[in-house]
Structures are given as C-alpha cells and as structure tokens.
Design an enzyme around this catalytic site. Structure first.
Site, PDB file in Angstrom:
ATOM      1  N   ARG A   1       3.265-101.482  -2.468  1.00 53.26           N
ATOM      2  CA  ARG A   1       4.871-100.930  -2.249  1.00 53.26           C
ATOM      3  C   ARG A   1       4.132 -99.828  -2.342  1.00 53.26           C
ATOM      4  O   ARG A   1       3.648 -99.340  -3.147  1.00 53.26           O
ATOM      5  CB  ARG A   1       5.189-101.341  -3.872  1.00 53.26           C
ATOM      6  CG  ARG A   1       6.560-101.141  -3.149  1.00 53.26           C
ATOM      7  CD  ARG A   1       6.831 -99.700  -3.524  1.00 53.26           C
ATOM      8  NE  ARG A   1       8.352 -99.178  -3.565  1.00 53.26           N
ATOM      9  CZ  ARG A   1       8.226 -97.846  -4.241  1.00 53.26           C
ATOM     10  NH1 ARG A   1       7.381 -97.067  -5.014  1.00 53.26           N
ATOM     11  NH2 ARG A   1       9.937 -97.425  -4.891  1.00 53.26           N
ATOM     12  N   LEU A   2       3.931 -99.537  -0.828  1.00 54.81           N
ATOM     13  CA  LEU A   2       3.772 -97.856  -0.846  1.00 54.81           C
ATOM     14  C   LEU A   2       5.204 -97.131  -1.235  1.00 54.81           C
ATOM     15  O   LEU A   2       6.291 -96.885  -0.759  1.00 54.81           O
ATOM     16  CB  LEU A   2       3.784 -97.446   0.701  1.00 54.81           C
ATOM     17  CG  LEU A   2       2.295 -98.233   0.971  1.00 54.81           C
ATOM     18  CD1 LEU A   2       1.989 -99.429   0.625  1.00 54.81           C
ATOM     19  CD2 LEU A   2       2.177 -98.017   2.653  1.00 54.81           C
ATOM     20  N   ASP A   3       4.765 -96.074  -1.693  1.00 58.28           N
ATOM     21  CA  ASP A   3       5.899 -95.368  -2.246  1.00 58.28           C
ATOM     22  C   ASP A   3       6.086 -93.289  -1.411  1.00 58.28           C
ATOM     23  O   ASP A   3       5.605 -93.215  -0.816  1.00 58.28           O
ATOM     24  CB  ASP A   3       5.489 -94.717  -3.401  1.00 58.28           C
ATOM     25  CG  ASP A   3       6.517 -93.207  -4.289  1.00 58.28           C
ATOM     26  OD1 ASP A   3       7.927 -93.967  -4.770  1.00 58.28           O
ATOM     27  OD2 ASP A   3       6.100 -92.047  -4.121  1.00 58.28           O
ATOM     28  N   ALA A   4       7.402 -94.033  -1.405  1.00 58.02           N
ATOM     29  CA  ALA A   4       7.858 -92.721  -0.414  1.00 58.02           C
ATOM     30  C   ALA A   4       7.902 -92.314   1.006  1.00 58.02           C
ATOM     31  O   ALA A   4       6.901 -90.862   1.261  1.00 58.02           O
ATOM     32  CB  ALA A   4       7.990 -91.317  -1.184  1.00 58.02           C
TER      33      ALA A   4
ATOM     34  N   HIS B   1       8.016 -91.685   3.850  1.00 59.92           N
ATOM     35  CA  HIS B   1       8.511 -90.660   4.896  1.00 59.92           C
ATOM     36  C   HIS B   1       8.114 -89.304   3.902  1.00 59.92           C
ATOM     37  O   HIS B   1       8.601 -88.163   5.085  1.00 59.92           O
ATOM     38  CB  HIS B   1      10.928 -90.483   4.705  1.00 59.92           C
ATOM     39  CG  HIS B   1      10.794 -90.512   2.807  1.00 59.92           C
ATOM     40  ND1 HIS B   1      11.302 -91.682   1.626  1.00 59.92           N
ATOM     41  CD2 HIS B   1      10.633 -89.163   2.107  1.00 59.92           C
ATOM     42  CE1 HIS B   1      11.075 -91.195   0.980  1.00 59.92           C
ATOM     43  NE2 HIS B   1      11.098 -89.316   1.053  1.00 59.92           N
TER      44      HIS B   1
ATOM     45  N   GLU C   1       9.040 -98.288   0.650  1.00 61.00           N
ATOM     46  CA  GLU C   1      10.045 -97.157   0.672  1.00 61.00           C
ATOM     47  C   GLU C   1      10.277 -96.099   1.032  1.00 61.00           C
ATOM     48  O   GLU C   1       9.297 -95.117   1.644  1.00 61.00           O
ATOM     49  CB  GLU C   1       9.901 -96.424  -0.812  1.00 61.00           C
ATOM     50  CG  GLU C   1      10.822 -95.457  -1.846  1.00 61.00           C
ATOM     51  CD  GLU C   1      11.029 -95.098  -2.720  1.00 61.00           C
ATOM     52  OE1 GLU C   1      11.398 -95.067  -3.036  1.00 61.00           O
ATOM     53  OE2 GLU C   1       9.670 -94.866  -2.751  1.00 61.00           O
TER      54      GLU C   1
ATOM     55  N   ASP D   1      20.695 -98.935   1.471  1.00 61.86           N
ATOM     56  CA  ASP D   1      22.237 -98.845   1.037  1.00 61.86           C
ATOM     57  C   ASP D   1      22.963-100.175   0.337  1.00 61.86           C
ATOM     58  O   ASP D   1      23.450-100.128   0.027  1.00 61.86           O
ATOM     59  CB  ASP D   1      22.250 -99.123   2.749  1.00 61.86           C
ATOM     60  CG  ASP D   1      21.913 -97.485   3.299  1.00 61.86           C
ATOM     61  OD1 ASP D   1      21.643 -96.652   2.876  1.00 61.86           O
ATOM     62  OD2 ASP D   1      22.350 -97.974   4.438  1.00 61.86           O
TER      63      ASP D   1
ATOM     64  N   ASP E   1      13.833 -95.893  -9.705  1.00 61.26           N
ATOM     65  CA  ASP E   1      14.897 -95.469  -9.132  1.00 61.26           C
ATOM     66  C   ASP E   1      16.259 -94.904  -9.788  1.00 61.26           C
ATOM     67  O   ASP E   1      16.340 -94.234  -9.806  1.00 61.26           O
ATOM     68  CB  ASP E   1      14.447 -95.202  -7.742  1.00 61.26           C
ATOM     69  CG  ASP E   1      13.258 -94.588  -7.189  1.00 61.26           C
ATOM     70  OD1 ASP E   1      12.580 -93.040  -7.781  1.00 61.26           O
ATOM     71  OD2 ASP E   1      12.536 -95.302  -6.665  1.00 61.26           O
TER      72      ASP E   1
ATOM     73  N   ASN F   1      16.719 -92.433 -12.176  1.00 56.79           N
ATOM     74  CA  ASN F   1      16.403 -90.809 -12.112  1.00 56.79           C
ATOM     75  C   ASN F   1      18.086 -90.443 -12.384  1.00 56.79           C
ATOM     76  O   ASN F   1      19.094 -89.669 -12.074  1.00 56.79           O
ATOM     77  CB  ASN F   1      16.466 -90.965 -10.749  1.00 56.79           C
ATOM     78  CG  ASN F   1      15.098 -90.865 -10.291  1.00 56.79           C
ATOM     79  OD1 ASN F   1      13.878 -90.237 -10.254  1.00 56.79           O
ATOM     80  ND2 ASN F   1      14.283 -91.109  -9.189  1.00 56.79           N
TER      81      ASN F   1
END
Length: 597
Positions: free
Chosen positions: A258-261, A263, A297, A323, A390, A394
């Site tokens: 699972r590749l974090d963030a 973006h 992600e 979403d 998250d 968070n």
C-alpha cells in the site's frame, strides 16, 4: 547496495554505498568485540565498495564520509539501536520458509484488516500479531495490512516517520520475526500487505542528504524538499525505491504494498516512478508465479493512478477511496468541519456507491475542482472503509466511530461498507466497537522536534472545534491507543463482533456479494426518512439491503423475497421478537429473491 554476504564459509561480506562527490569513504565494522575501519574503493563514479573476510555474520557497521562522522547504511536491513545507531548485517537466507505452495490471492477476494503492530496487542510485536491470527480467521478477515514497519525514531510511532526503507522496526522484533508473521499468515490463508512510504522521509535520523542528492528543491512538499525522482542523480533514488519494492515482496514474501499518499510524489520524468513500480511488480509476479498487487493512497480522485499502463495510467491495482468514508461518516455523525464541509448529504450515497463523489466538481475545502470520473473503473479498484488509521487517528482525540454514534449505527455503517461492490477495509478494533482511541503518537529524541510536533498537532486542527489535543510525545498517548483484550470485552463488544463475523461470512460466500461488480448495483435514498435501499444482483439472484440512517422508525411493506440477514437479531444485540414491517433506526435488513435484473 548495503552489506551482503558473498561467501558464508569464508565469512566474506561486500559493502557498497552511493556517496556523491566525496573525497573518501570508509566502512567502520564492529565484529566480535573488535572495531576496524576499511577504506572503500570507488568502483564506479560515486559508488564505493569494500570486502571484508573472517567476520561475524551478525556484524555491526556504519559508513564514514570524508574522514568525519560515521552514519547508518541507507540500505540497512536492521537498526537494532535505533535510527542513529549501527546497522546490522542480516543473513536473509537463514530463515526457513514454510509457504512454498502459497500463490497469493486475487485482489477482488480481499477483505482487509488494517493493523498497527505496536497497538494491536499488549506486547506490540510481530510475534504477538501472529498469536492472534486465529482470531482473524474466526472473524473472516483474509488479508492483513500492516501500517509501516520501517525503522522510526524512539519507542513508538505510526510508522510514517521512517528513515530506513529496508530496516525492520526493532521495537516490533527482528527481520526473522516479521518473516515468521508473514509465514504464519500464509499458513492461515491470509494475504499480507505492507504500507510503504515513498513520498517523504521522517525528520529524525534521515541521513540520506549526507550521501547525496536524494532530495530536490525542484518541488515543494509539506515536508520540505521533495524526494528526488526527476532531478540530477535521481537514478539512485529511483533504484533505491525499486530495490525496496522488490525487497519486501521477494525477501519478506509480502503479497502487496500500500503506497502512502502518492499524490505527494513529485515526478515529471518521462516514466513516472509509480509506472516503474507497477512494471517491477508485474514482472516479479510473473517470475514467481504469485499474485502480487499494489494499492495506492491518494486524495485526488484521479483514475490515472489505477488506469493500466497501456492507457497512460500508473498501473496501480487499486486505490483508497476517501469519498465513501466521508459520505457515510457525515451521514451518521452530522459533522461538517474541515474537509467534511464538502459532504453531509445522505443522497450522495447514490453516487458514491458507483463512483467518486467528486468527479470534477468544485470543492469548498480544496477551493478548486476535484476529481475525475471513475464510473467505468471496476469495483475491485477501490478500497473503502468506515474507519481507518487516518480518519480515526487524525482526529484530535482519536475518536472511533463507536464514540460518535449509537450502537445500532455502527452496524449500519459496517453494512453499508460490506454490502458495497468495493474492497472492504476494517480498522483494528472496529469489529467489536473498540472505544479506546487511536491517537497520533511519536517518540522523538530531538528536543526541537519534540516541541514542534506537540505545537504542530494543535495548529493542525485550526479548522475544527476540537479541544484538549493529546501530546503526541506523552507516553500515555501511545498506551491509551492499545486495543482492549478480548477477555475484557463487554456484551456489546461481543454482539458487534458476532455481527461483523456473520456479515463478513455472507460477504465472502454469497454469489452476489463476493464479486465486486458495481455495474449490477442500484442505490435509492429516501432523503426524508434517511433510508438507503441498495440492490445488487447476478443472473440468478437479487439482494436488497435496507439501511435506516435516520432517527425514526420507518414502515417497510411489500418487500419481495426472504429475509436472510437482520442487524436486530438477538446475537447482534437485538430481539428475535422485533416487529416485522418496521425498519428501526440504525437497522439493516437484507432480502434475497430468485432471479436477476
């Protein structure tokens, strides 16, 4: 790169390191109580190597740069004394695997539980997770997703402050302990996913800049300079990341990453690093004849991440879809602060069951148009959750959904997720209604960082009305986040577990639910009564799920088919004498009838 055994009989070890534009590089070796310093030869420009023989095969070492300070190895497999300490040589061939017949799982079959190794048990170790696998089998989970296990500063951390990509966090055990956990999972028919972070490195113990241009000022990120994927000498960074991808899948037998963030990964190269990662994993899967997958992600609702390489996509197998969480969360809690300002309409369930909610519309929170159209992407490309690290961690108080809504709505939320045509992810403790928080915790040694993280955590919630933000550096913040042992559960904990267990079994076994086919799905929402009606079907059977998200009981009449699941059954905290023809608040019912649509 790093330290590799080249002859076990002679106990020969080869050391290699990338060190850009240095006058001299040496390796400092601690073996059998002796310390010696070996000069390294520049074998190719900026790559240095040295060989030593007759040493202990669990030796410790560091690299000394320009005759000055010695630093841990960027490719270190183990940091037994933390991020600032000596690296340890690991003989990966010493472990005897028992999963030779394991060929992995199809991604569409996954039912995932996300786990933080340190908080999942009292002991907080890999072995302690392995001891609880029968519990996961009983629940019906067939995939475990470990939050990052790379070495981080101090005694505890979420894992996203890792600075040694290849080093197993010594707080959880050694490399063989992690292999043992993966091995045991495969014996229990459980796939294992590892959360990895390639978009930034932690702020303490990050010695990569000493070695060379692993970072670039060409791009800005929330963490400062970007990881260098497209500037001068970026080839060494790209190689390190691709080596790391292969390392976790080959050496530790993980089934997926699972590749974090993603973006936050900045790369304007002709071939994006994510595309190279995809190609690397595809090739490895073919070589090993084993099913491997990548989950990304991203907060951008961008189908390019999951579209195939031959269509200009990045080739990830799936992505997290926030979403879905936000629509369900706001429908149940009524929260509208922060990023939740873009949500809160129960009618949005009709769209988010088949697509992102934001597919190019203007976002008040982001103050720009957001998203692409994912309606044509299959359901197996989206991972959805009603809780995850998250969305719980968070929050200022680490509040789980069990603190925010009444008991019946916990079942409704789970039902909405498990009845969807997406890949479900459960956050550890969710399945029994854990009320202890999952807080953000750190254990930095640097006094400036200690103050900065405590101050920054409070500033982070400026858009929310949350008060009394726990100090991430307070040890109690970590200990408060550990799960409640099963022998301390109350009646409702067991009832919710029964509900999750039975609904998961239905999800995994029913011919309609087990295939994530969002083309054979319809959703209709009664806004006035806040009742969602979700219909799924195949050629032979139709299922209808009713979910009351409102505060009033609602009459239901003339429902076709037979009832096969009801959240108000006695084992789930209801009553077998519950009135028919009424959908109570928070209740979910599933009806089955022969024939497709």
């Amino acid at each position: 790169m790093g330290a590799n055994i080249i002859d076990r009989e002679k106990r020969e070890v080869l050391f290699r390191v990338f060190a850009y534009d240095k006058r001299e590089v040496a390796v400092v070796v601690k073996s059998g109580g002796a310390i010696k310093e070996l000069p390294m030869t520049e074998e190719t420009p900026n790559v240095y190597s040295a060989v030593t023989a007759g040493v202990s095969l669990d030796l410790l070492y560091k690299f000394k740069i320009d005759g000055d300070q010695a630093y841990p190895d960027p490719y270190s497999c183990f940091q037994p004394f933390g991020v600032h300490g000596f690296s340890r040589l690991i003989d990966h061939e010493d472990y005897r695997w028992r999963d030779a017949n394991w060929q992995g799982k199809d991604i569409e079959d996954l039912l995932i539980m996300e786990i933080h190794t340190g908080a999942f048990s009292g002991a907080g170790t890999f072995k302690a997770v392995a001891e609880r696998l029968d519990y996961l089998v009983e629940l019906g989970v067939n995939a475990v997703e470990l939050m990052p296990v790379a070495q981080t500063p101090g005694r505890w951390n979420w894992g996203y402050d890792g600075v040694n990509l290849f080093s197993v966090n010594h707080n959880y055990g050694g490399p063989d302990d992690l292999k043992y956990l993966v091995d045991c999972c495969h014996q229990k028919n459980i796939a294992v996913i590892l959360d990895v972070v390639y978009n930034h490195f932690g702020p303490e113990g990050n010695y990569l800049p000493v070695y060379g241009p692993y970072f670039t000022a060409k791009h800005k990120t929330p963490w400062g300079k970007a990881v260098n994927y497209d500037d001068l000498y970026s080839g060494y960074t790209r190689k390190m990341v691709l080596d790391n991808v292969r390392y976790w899948l080959e050496v530790y037998h993980f089934d997926g990453l699972r590749l974090d963030a993603v973006h936050a990964i900045k790369d304007n190269s002709p071939i994006h690093i994510l595309q190279e990662i995809s190609l690397t994993v595809r090739n490895l899967s073919l070589q090993q004849n084993r099913k491997l997958f990548l989950i990304a992600e991203t907060d951008q609702n961008n189908t390019r991440i999951i579209n195939p390489l031959d269509r200009g996509g990045y080739g990830m197998d799936a992505q997290w879809m926030d979403d879905f969480h936000h629509v369900v969360h706001t429908a149940l809690t009524g929260e509208r602060e922060g990023y939740y300002m873009d949500y809160g309409r129960v009618k949005d369930l009709e769209k988010v069951y088949k697509n992102y909610l934001y597919t190019g519309e203007y976002s008040k929170y982001w103050q720009r148009e957001r998203g692409t159209d994912g309606s044509r992407n299959p359901g197996k490309q989206f991972v959805v959750a009603v809780q995850n690290h998250d969305q719980v961690g968070n929050r200022a108080g680490g509040d789980r959904l069990s603190i925010l809504v009444e008991f019946p709505y916990l079942k409704a939320a789970a039902g909405l997720m498990l009845f969807s045509a997406y890949l479900p992810l459960i956050f550890m403790g969710e399945e029994y209604g854990e009320k202890r928080p999952f807080l953000f915790f750190t254990d930095y040694g640097d006094p400036e960082l200690q103050q900065a993280v405590s101050r920054g955590r409070k500033e982070e919630f400026a858009q929310f009305t949350w008060e009394n933000v726990p100090d991430p550096q307070d040890p109690e913040t970590f200990y408060a986040s550990k799960l409640t042992p099963r022998n301390a559960w109350d009646r409702q904990n067991q009832e919710l577990f029964n509900f999750y267990r039975d609904l998961i079994h239905l999800r995994r076994s029913h011919p309609v639910l087990k295939k994530p086919d969002k083309d054979k799905l319809e959703v209709e929402v009664d806004q006035e009564n806040r009742v969602a009606r979700v219909t799924r079907w195949n050629k032979a059977i139709t299922l209808t799920g009713l979910f009351n998200l409102g505060t009033e009981d609602v009459a239901i009449n003339n429902m076709a088919g037979s009832e096969i699941f009801n959240s108000l059954r006695e084992p789930y905290g209801g009553s077998e004498n519950a009135a028919a023809g009424v959908l109570r608040k928070g209740q979910m019912i599933i009806f089955e009838q022969p024939g497709g649509k």
